[in-house]
Design an enzyme around this catalytic site. Sequence first.
Site, short mmCIF file in Angstrom:
data_model
loop_
_atom_site.label_atom_id
_atom_site.label_comp_id
_atom_site.label_asym_id
_atom_site.label_seq_id
_atom_site.Cartn_x
_atom_site.Cartn_y
_atom_site.Cartn_z
N HIS A 22 36.73 46.76 37.99
CA HIS A 22 36.17 45.50 38.49
C HIS A 22 35.00 45.04 37.64
O HIS A 22 34.79 43.83 37.49
CB HIS A 22 35.78 45.63 39.97
CG HIS A 22 36.96 45.47 40.87
ND1 HIS A 22 37.83 46.51 41.11
CD2 HIS A 22 37.41 44.40 41.56
CE1 HIS A 22 38.78 46.08 41.92
NE2 HIS A 22 38.55 44.81 42.21
N TYR A 41 32.64 36.50 46.40
CA TYR A 41 33.53 37.61 46.72
C TYR A 41 32.83 38.92 46.40
O TYR A 41 32.43 39.15 45.25
CB TYR A 41 34.81 37.46 45.89
CG TYR A 41 35.95 38.38 46.20
CD1 TYR A 41 35.90 39.33 47.21
CD2 TYR A 41 37.12 38.29 45.45
CE1 TYR A 41 36.98 40.16 47.47
CE2 TYR A 41 38.21 39.12 45.71
CZ TYR A 41 38.12 40.04 46.71
OH TYR A 41 39.20 40.87 46.96
N TRP A 76 47.36 42.25 37.94
CA TRP A 76 46.17 42.94 38.42
C TRP A 76 46.54 43.98 39.48
O TRP A 76 46.05 45.10 39.47
CB TRP A 76 45.15 41.94 38.96
CG TRP A 76 43.90 42.59 39.47
CD1 TRP A 76 43.56 42.80 40.77
CD2 TRP A 76 42.82 43.12 38.69
NE1 TRP A 76 42.33 43.42 40.86
CE2 TRP A 76 41.87 43.63 39.59
CE3 TRP A 76 42.58 43.22 37.32
CZ2 TRP A 76 40.67 44.22 39.17
CZ3 TRP A 76 41.39 43.81 36.90
CH2 TRP A 76 40.46 44.31 37.82
#
Length: 104
Positions: A22, A41, A76
Site C-alpha cells: 500500500h 480512504y 490489484w
Amino acid sequence: MRVQAFRMQLKPGMAEEYKARHDAIWPELAALLHDAGIRDYSIFLDEATGALFAVLKLTEDATNDQLPAHPVMRRWWDHMAPLMEVAPDNKPLEWPLRPVFYLP
C-alpha cells in the site's frame, strides 16, 4: 459525502508486506479510486487479530460499485490475494461495519 466502513482479514504474518504494497500503491489505482469518488480512504490494522478496518468517504456521485469490473482493480486484487482472505475471484472479503457513534 457518505462514509463507508468495513473489515477485512489478513493472513498470519502478512502485515508488513500488506503495508509495503500500500505504501507503493500504483498511481493508476490511486487515480481510479479517486475518479470513482473515493476520498479520505484509510485502512487500520488490529495487530492482535490481523483484522483490517477500512473507512472512506464517497462523493454523492461515486461510482465505486463499478470498480470490480475494472482491469486495474482486478490486477490489484490478484496482487493482494496471497496476503489476505479473498473470494474465489480474488476480491478481498469484506464485512460491512454499522455506524454506532459519530462526533462531528
